[in-house]
Design a protein around this motif. Structure first.
Motif, short mmCIF file in Angstrom:
data_model
loop_
_atom_site.label_atom_id
_atom_site.label_comp_id
_atom_site.label_asym_id
_atom_site.label_seq_id
_atom_site.Cartn_x
_atom_site.Cartn_y
_atom_site.Cartn_z
N GLU A 130 0.84 -1.19 0.00
CA GLU A 130 0.00 0.00 0.00
C GLU A 130 0.87 1.24 0.00
O GLU A 130 1.74 1.41 0.85
N ARG A 166 -5.03 2.04 -0.38
CA ARG A 166 -5.81 0.94 -0.96
C ARG A 166 -7.10 0.82 -0.16
O ARG A 166 -7.10 0.54 1.05
N ASP A 219 -7.06 1.55 -5.76
CA ASP A 219 -6.19 2.56 -5.19
C ASP A 219 -6.95 3.90 -5.19
O ASP A 219 -7.24 4.44 -6.25
N SER A 227 -3.50 -3.11 -8.02
CA SER A 227 -2.71 -1.93 -7.68
C SER A 227 -1.88 -1.49 -8.88
O SER A 227 -1.26 -2.30 -9.57
N THR A 239 -5.19 1.71 -11.71
CA THR A 239 -6.34 2.58 -11.49
C THR A 239 -6.58 3.49 -12.68
O THR A 239 -7.72 3.67 -13.13
#
Length: 527
Positions: free
Chosen positions: A3, A9, A146, A176, A179
């Motif tokens: 993260e 996240r 995200d 991840s 986005t």
């Protein structure tokens, strides 16, 4: 899955059509019934079954009824919307920490902790959806991405087995780092700025990806700070964290009666201690109760509830009075189908609270107002809730419509706004004496024949004499009118057509007379 400190996240949980669901449950409507929430005479939200009949958001109320004759139209209540979502928040807060409510029907949590506990983001999302389904919301969806903006979009795009979308998986997970690619094909209409949403398509920019491709400096120079922030969201950069709320303390007072009680005075006596404890717990949080919800539950499980308003804040004695008055009203109406058995439980809920500092008494008290309120409240306690009342101004076209009786101590809820123009209303000055029930009267011409008005608003003859029901006659010296009144002509049941006159008799008294349904009526007197 690590993260980023700048790009949290997040897991977003969304309950589609939540306002409709909350209001339908409150009204005890059957599952699948067509429902529309109305605000300012337009459809604010509607159920899936109503949408299948052609009803949609923003539609006028009458058009929605025409497209779906069996639709249930409910007035939107934002307080009910938020209150119904509170059990969902409480249940999820018991399952995991850090719940961030976004709006009624939607919440967010940081995905890292639940993913570690449940063994992955999908398992965590499915566990939360199962918790929500146990509370009667089986169509909830979840999205993981995200940033808050992308996670919300993912939740809204997740396929639902009840929403007509292909597939049966209610969870959408955006890996991840992907986005921006996920957001790129989505329309710019998803941005929360109507002016920018209207302008961008005219510039040839129709997707979030096309908007994100613009230079950040150029966007900031052209659209300002708000445009720059929306540009960052479109590019998948959303540093907003999920800020957990501090769960409010449960200050509801619940009193169970074993055996159930069937007398109002018995219930009121048992509620004294609970009412004091209820207000003391609010006072510990520096709060006072200005709106109180009283729920009565019968031995057979039926319930009756009402929200009581207060112009200042409730005392323990006033809380007990409200419980007793609610029971007495039910006994006078025979229960009205709400409470048919003895009372087994009473629940007190603070519907609205204010900081205690806003209701502190002055050094020397509050003067005569406090004494008046105390004295009238004591009389009201002896006569009953409706025994003492006051009048407030409302809107309307007739003098009797421009006032509303409110029980003493209740906060007035005005159904018709007096600040509206009300075209066709009787102009000032208004009659000093307004008859609650109009009095019958006769108006004759100089030959002794009744005066009438044609459909075109033409008098059959000039008014000359007023004749009371007892036969007393008064000569008229002046008159003005007619002023036609036509209300709700589109509704045969409530339509009204009348002619209004102002007349002065030989003694100098002036009258407001109305010719309605073929008869003359005195509605007021100008003293």
């Amino acid at each position: 899955m690590f993260e980023s400190s700048r790009q949290p996240r997040l897991l977003v949980l969304w309950c589609p059509d939540w306002p409709v669901h909350a209001h339908a449950v409150a009204e005890r409507l059957p599952d699948g019934a067509p429902v529309a929430l109305i605000d300012k005479n337009t459809v604010l939200a509607c159920s899936a079954s109503a949408r299948a009949e052609g009803v949609k958001r923003g539609m006028r109320q009458r058009e929605a009824q025409a497209r779906c004759p069996g639709i249930h139209l409910l007035r939107y209540d934002a307080t009910l919307d938020a209150r119904a979502f509170e059990p969902v928040l409480t249940a999820l807060e018991g399952a995991l920490p850090g719940v961030h409510p976004l709006r009624p029907g939607m919440l967010a949590v940081r995905a890292r902790g639940p993913a570690r506990y449940y063994g992955g983001e999908r398992a965590a999302a499915l566990s939360l959806l199962g918790t929500v389904a146990e509370l009667g919301v089986p169509t909830a969806r979840a999205g993981v991405a995200d940033g808050l903006f992308a996670a919300e979009r993912a939740a809204r795009l997740a396929p639902s087995p009840f929403g007509g979308r292909p597939g049966t998986d209610p969870v959408t997970i955006i890996p991840s780092g992907e986005t921006a690619a996920f957001l790129a094909p989505l329309p710019v209409a998803l941005l929360d700025d109507p002016e920018l949403v209207s302008l961008l398509p005219r510039l040839g920019i129709r997707t979030l990806g096309a908007f994100a491709a613009l230079a950040e400096a150029d966007v900031a120079a052209r659209f300002g700070p708000l445009g720059a922030r929306l540009h960052a969201l479109a590019a998948g950069r959303d540093p907003r964290p999920a800020t957990p709320r501090i769960p409010p303390r449960d200050v509801d007072a619940v009193v169970d009666f074993e055996p159930p009680l069937d007398r109002a005075d018995q219930v009121a006596f048992r509620m004294r201690t609970a009412s004091e404890r209820f207000l003391d717990e609010l006072l510990e949080q520096r709060l006072v109760c200005t709106a109180l919800r009283v729920e009565l539950v019968g031995a057979d499980g039926e319930a009756s509830e009402r929200v009581w308003l207060h112009p200042r804040s409730f005392t323990a004695a006033e809380v007990v009075d409200r419980v007793r008055w609610q029971l007495e009203a039910l006994s006078r109406s025979g229960g009205a189908g709400e409470l048919r058995s003895p009372v087994a439980r009473v629940r007190l809920t603070p519907e609205s609270v204010d900081p205690v500092g806003a209701h502190e008494r002055g050094i020397w008290g509050t003067g005569p107002d406090e004494g008046v309120h105390s004295g009238l409240s004591r009389v009201q306690g002896m006569l009953g809730h409706e025994g003492v009342g006051t009048a407030v101004a409302t809107g309307g076209r007739m003098p009797a419509d421009r006032q509303q009786r409110v029980a003493w101590g209740d906060r007035p809820v005005v159904a018709r706004d007096p600040r509206r123009p009300w075209p066709g209303a009787v102009p000032p000055p208004h009659p000093a004496t307004v008859y609650e029930i109009p009095r019958p009267i006769a108006v004759e011409d100089a030959r002794g024949k009744p005066v009438a008005v044609t459909e075109r608003g033409v008098l059959s003859a000039s008014p000359a004499v007023l004749v009371s029901p007892t036969g007393a006659r008064r000569d008229l010296t002046a008159w003005a009118g007619p002023w036609p009144l036509e209300e709700r002509w589109w509704d045969p049941e409530s339509a009204r057509a009348a002619q209004r006159f102002q007349m002065v008799d030989a003694s100098g008294e002036a009258w407001l007379l109305v010719l309605d349904a073929g008869g003359w009526w005195a509605h007021g007197r100008y003293d």
